[in-house]
Design a protein around this motif. Structure first.
Motif, short mmCIF file in Angstrom:
data_model
loop_
_atom_site.label_atom_id
_atom_site.label_comp_id
_atom_site.label_asym_id
_atom_site.label_seq_id
_atom_site.Cartn_x
_atom_site.Cartn_y
_atom_site.Cartn_z
N GLU A 179 3.30 1.43 -4.15
CA GLU A 179 3.59 0.03 -3.83
C GLU A 179 5.06 -0.12 -3.53
OE1 GLU A 179 1.85 -3.59 -5.95
OE2 GLU A 179 3.92 -3.56 -6.70
N ARG B 145 8.16 -2.80 -2.48
CA ARG B 145 8.54 -4.20 -2.53
C ARG B 145 9.86 -4.39 -1.78
NH1 ARG B 145 6.72 -9.37 -2.73
NH2 ARG B 145 8.56 -10.69 -3.01
N THR C 206 5.11 -7.34 -0.29
CA THR C 206 4.60 -6.20 -1.04
C THR C 206 3.67 -5.43 -0.13
OG1 THR C 206 4.74 -7.34 -3.17
CG2 THR C 206 3.24 -5.46 -3.03
N ARG D 249 1.18 -2.14 -0.24
CA ARG D 249 0.53 -1.20 -1.15
C ARG D 249 -0.29 -0.22 -0.33
NH1 ARG D 249 -2.61 -3.37 -6.43
NH2 ARG D 249 -0.46 -4.05 -6.85
#
Length: 298
Positions: free
Chosen positions: A244, A246, A292, A294
């Protein structure tokens, strides 16, 4: 007076018997076969349906391209975009003119979970934007024997020939409104998307060396597209290794990672396109503070 340019004609048909399939498919393919200058039409469907088409078309079957859907739909929804774009580039007529009859493997990967089904509805919706400039006519087959009623209801919202068609951007945003599950408490945190660190972690989590290399490259490609990162987290075990990313910068484009590169080849420097081709899932969530992204490998 000049004629209006042709655009992508994206249709769907819902059926539940072999006879209904033949009744829908044969006129669709025959129209292309009877059109001067049109490339051979393509039917991508279950092998038993292709046998029905061969019998129904007779001698004309040799003038059509009949492909088992397990040969076309070999991976993620993003892989299907690449397959279609590559085929159009290689075989379509001027302006992308060609007839495609398409039946995804609804009783396989595409229908195995609500999340997977959502990815294919996203593909159906975004196809209206991705292929909008092409004079391609696509007929998507939904067989009630393999595609459930919930999936069919959602697919209707992605096809312009229905009375419940939704704007593709709005439909994609609705799919993205489902929150991602939170990372596990034991997720590993990195200071950046370092390829060597991701590769070593993925290998230690059970991915074979070649897969760990691909996953690490997908992560760094996605990171490069996002810009400076605030946080990188890793968790899971092979094949479902997850990273993930960010960033304080929003992605802002529902087509990010779905638009094929000009080269048509999978190679470094393609950002989210590369990541979507390599990974089973790439989830993008924008919010007021950034984005975000992922990535799940398998």
């Amino acid at each position: 007076m000049s004629s209006q340019p042709q655009v992508f004609d994206h249709r769907m048909t819902v059926l539940g018997t072999d006879d209904a399939f033949v009744a829908a498919a044969v006129p669709f393919l025959a129209h292309a076969l009877d059109s001067p200058g049109e490339p051979p039409p393509v039917a991508v469907a279950a092998p038993d349906k292709l046998d029905l088409l061969r019998d129904a078309l007779g001698a004309d079957a040799k003038s059509a391209v009949l492909l088992p859907h397990t040969d076309w739909y070999t991976g993620s929804a993003a892989n299907a975009v690449a397959q279609a774009a590559g085929y159009l580039a290689a075989h379509a007529g001027p302006g992308g003119r060609i007839h495609l009859l398409m039946e995804p493997v609804w009783n396989g990967r595409a229908g195995r979970s609500p999340r997977e089904s959502a990815e294919w509805i996203r593909y159906e919706a975004l196809a209206n934007l991705l292929f909008a400039p092409f004079a391609t006519t696509a007929l998507c087959v939904y067989d009630t024997r393999t595609a459930g009623p919930a999936l069919i209801a959602e697919a209707r919202r992605a096809h312009p020939d229905t009375d419940v068609y939704e704007d593709p951007v709005r439909l994609a945003a609705e799919l993205d409104s489902v929150p991602l599950p939170p990372p596990p408490a034991d997720a590993r945190t990195l200071t950046g998307a370092d390829a060597e660190a991701v590769r070593a972690w993925a290998g230690g989590s059970g991915l074979p060396a070649a897969d760990a290399e691909l996953f690490a490259l997908a992560v760094t490609e996605a990171a490069a597209a996002l810009g400076p990162l605030d946080r990188v987290r890793l968790w899971g075990e092979a094949p479902a290794c997850v990273c993930e990313l960010r960033s304080a910068r929003r992605v802002g484009d529902p087509l990010a990672g779905f638009v094929p590169p000009d080269t048509g080849e999978l190679e470094p420097g393609q950002g989210l396109w590369y990541a979507r081709q390599v990974c089973a899932y790439v989830d993008v969530r924008d919010d007021a503070a950034g984005a975000t992204v992922r990535l799940q490998y398998g």
